[in-house]
Design a protein around this motif. Structure first.
Motif, mmCIF file in Angstrom:
data_model
loop_
_atom_site.group_PDB
_atom_site.id
_atom_site.type_symbol
_atom_site.label_atom_id
_atom_site.label_comp_id
_atom_site.label_asym_id
_atom_site.label_seq_id
_atom_site.Cartn_x
_atom_site.Cartn_y
_atom_site.Cartn_z
ATOM 1 N N GLU A 13 0.825 -1.202 0.000
ATOM 2 C CA GLU A 13 0.000 0.000 0.000
ATOM 3 C C GLU A 13 0.863 1.257 0.000
ATOM 4 O O GLU A 13 0.581 2.216 -0.718
ATOM 5 C CB GLU A 13 -0.941 0.011 1.201
ATOM 6 C CG GLU A 13 -2.077 -0.983 1.108
ATOM 7 C CD GLU A 13 -1.683 -2.382 1.509
ATOM 8 O OE1 GLU A 13 -0.532 -2.597 1.952
ATOM 9 O OE2 GLU A 13 -2.533 -3.274 1.374
ATOM 10 N N ARG A 16 2.542 1.671 -3.507
ATOM 11 C CA ARG A 16 1.585 2.172 -4.512
ATOM 12 C C ARG A 16 1.323 3.666 -4.313
ATOM 13 O O ARG A 16 1.260 4.427 -5.280
ATOM 14 C CB ARG A 16 0.281 1.396 -4.426
ATOM 15 C CG ARG A 16 0.374 0.002 -4.960
ATOM 16 C CD ARG A 16 -0.990 -0.682 -4.931
ATOM 17 N NE ARG A 16 -0.816 -2.101 -5.104
ATOM 18 C CZ ARG A 16 -1.284 -3.031 -4.293
ATOM 19 N NH1 ARG A 16 -1.987 -2.707 -3.236
ATOM 20 N NH2 ARG A 16 -1.073 -4.301 -4.527
ATOM 21 N N TYR A 17 1.143 4.073 -3.073
ATOM 22 C CA TYR A 17 0.883 5.483 -2.786
ATOM 23 C C TYR A 17 2.084 6.352 -3.162
ATOM 24 O O TYR A 17 1.921 7.398 -3.785
ATOM 25 C CB TYR A 17 0.529 5.656 -1.307
ATOM 26 C CG TYR A 17 0.273 7.076 -0.907
ATOM 27 C CD1 TYR A 17 -0.735 7.817 -1.498
ATOM 28 C CD2 TYR A 17 1.043 7.690 0.071
ATOM 29 C CE1 TYR A 17 -0.978 9.126 -1.134
ATOM 30 C CE2 TYR A 17 0.813 8.996 0.448
ATOM 31 C CZ TYR A 17 -0.200 9.710 -0.161
ATOM 32 O OH TYR A 17 -0.430 11.007 0.199
ATOM 33 N N ASP A 19 4.430 5.660 -5.377
ATOM 34 C CA ASP A 19 4.550 5.675 -6.833
ATOM 35 C C ASP A 19 3.566 6.660 -7.450
ATOM 36 O O ASP A 19 3.901 7.380 -8.402
ATOM 37 C CB ASP A 19 4.310 4.283 -7.417
ATOM 38 C CG ASP A 19 5.452 3.333 -7.147
ATOM 39 O OD1 ASP A 19 6.565 3.809 -6.806
ATOM 40 O OD2 ASP A 19 5.244 2.108 -7.274
ATOM 41 N N CYS A 20 2.363 6.695 -6.915
ATOM 42 C CA CYS A 20 1.358 7.630 -7.413
ATOM 43 C C CYS A 20 1.781 9.075 -7.147
ATOM 44 O O CYS A 20 1.663 9.924 -8.022
ATOM 45 C CB CYS A 20 0.012 7.337 -6.753
ATOM 46 S SG CYS A 20 -1.350 8.339 -7.364
ATOM 47 N N LEU A 21 2.278 9.344 -5.950
ATOM 48 C CA LEU A 21 2.760 10.688 -5.635
ATOM 49 C C LEU A 21 3.923 11.093 -6.543
ATOM 50 O O LEU A 21 4.008 12.241 -6.976
ATOM 51 C CB LEU A 21 3.211 10.778 -4.181
ATOM 52 C CG LEU A 21 2.130 10.922 -3.129
ATOM 53 C CD1 LEU A 21 2.756 10.982 -1.744
ATOM 54 C CD2 LEU A 21 1.270 12.132 -3.369
ATOM 55 N N TYR A 24 2.383 12.024 -10.055
ATOM 56 C CA TYR A 24 1.572 13.233 -10.141
ATOM 57 C C TYR A 24 2.175 14.443 -9.439
ATOM 58 O O TYR A 24 1.712 15.558 -9.642
ATOM 59 C CB TYR A 24 0.174 12.982 -9.574
ATOM 60 C CG TYR A 24 -0.669 12.098 -10.440
ATOM 61 C CD1 TYR A 24 -1.173 12.556 -11.642
ATOM 62 C CD2 TYR A 24 -0.955 10.804 -10.062
ATOM 63 C CE1 TYR A 24 -1.948 11.746 -12.449
ATOM 64 C CE2 TYR A 24 -1.723 9.975 -10.852
ATOM 65 C CZ TYR A 24 -2.218 10.456 -12.048
ATOM 66 O OH TYR A 24 -2.988 9.649 -12.840
ATOM 67 N N GLY A 29 -1.006 14.993 -6.566
ATOM 68 C CA GLY A 29 -1.041 13.647 -6.010
ATOM 69 C C GLY A 29 -1.929 13.533 -4.788
ATOM 70 O O GLY A 29 -2.537 12.487 -4.557
ATOM 71 N N LYS A 30 -2.031 14.593 -4.008
ATOM 72 C CA LYS A 30 -2.911 14.565 -2.838
ATOM 73 C C LYS A 30 -4.356 14.311 -3.253
ATOM 74 O O LYS A 30 -5.095 13.629 -2.546
ATOM 75 C CB LYS A 30 -2.826 15.876 -2.068
ATOM 76 C CG LYS A 30 -1.543 16.038 -1.292
ATOM 77 C CD LYS A 30 -1.536 17.363 -0.564
ATOM 78 C CE LYS A 30 -0.222 17.584 0.158
ATOM 79 N NZ LYS A 30 -0.195 18.896 0.827
ATOM 80 N N LYS A 32 -5.326 13.123 -6.597
ATOM 81 C CA LYS A 32 -5.402 11.942 -7.474
ATOM 82 C C LYS A 32 -5.149 10.641 -6.718
ATOM 83 O O LYS A 32 -5.681 9.606 -7.094
ATOM 84 C CB LYS A 32 -4.375 12.053 -8.605
ATOM 85 C CG LYS A 32 -4.624 13.191 -9.557
ATOM 86 C CD LYS A 32 -5.474 12.721 -10.677
ATOM 87 C CE LYS A 32 -5.521 13.778 -11.755
ATOM 88 N NZ LYS A 32 -6.357 13.368 -12.849
ATOM 89 N N CYS A 33 -4.334 10.687 -5.704
ATOM 90 C CA CYS A 33 -3.932 9.465 -4.987
ATOM 91 C C CYS A 33 -4.678 9.285 -3.667
ATOM 92 O O CYS A 33 -4.278 8.460 -2.841
ATOM 93 C CB CYS A 33 -2.430 9.495 -4.725
ATOM 94 S SG CYS A 33 -1.438 9.745 -6.204
ATOM 95 N N LEU A 36 -5.652 5.679 -2.714
ATOM 96 C CA LEU A 36 -4.487 4.888 -2.321
ATOM 97 C C LEU A 36 -4.033 5.259 -0.914
ATOM 98 O O LEU A 36 -3.633 4.394 -0.134
ATOM 99 C CB LEU A 36 -3.338 5.075 -3.310
ATOM 100 C CG LEU A 36 -3.584 4.518 -4.700
ATOM 101 C CD1 LEU A 36 -2.446 4.919 -5.633
ATOM 102 C CD2 LEU A 36 -3.745 3.025 -4.668
#
Length: 83
Positions: A13, A16-17, A19-21, A24, A29-30, A32-33, A36
């Motif tokens: 978890e 993934r978070y 990677d998303c940050l 974006y 990212g705050k 969009k993610c 996650l």
């Protein structure tokens, strides 16, 4: 900075978070993610699991008080595959 990569339980978890940050950026990212982050936060704190446990316990105590559960039926454990 605290990382859960060595603890084992929330590794996926958190990765993934992060990677998303990274994809974006922090500000976008705050937003969009957020899902996650919700998954990561639940894995870390177990708030929903604890609230579920409390609700089940309250319901069992309520049924015992109403007389619906008596004797050995009071504390019967759920079946193994009941999830």
């Amino acid at each position: 900075m605290i990382s859960h990569q060595m603890l084992g339980r929330c590794q996926k978890e958190e990765a993934r978070y992060m990677d998303c940050l990274e994809a974006y950026g922090l500000e976008r990212g705050k937003v969009k993610c957020a899902p996650l982050f919700g998954d990561y936060h639940e894995c870390h704190t177990l708030n929903k699991q604890f609230k579920r446990f409390i609700a089940i316990r309250r319901e069992r105590e309520k049924q015992i008080a109403e007389g619906k559960l008596t004797g050995d039926d009071r504390y019967v454990t759920p079946k193994i595959d009941s999830y």
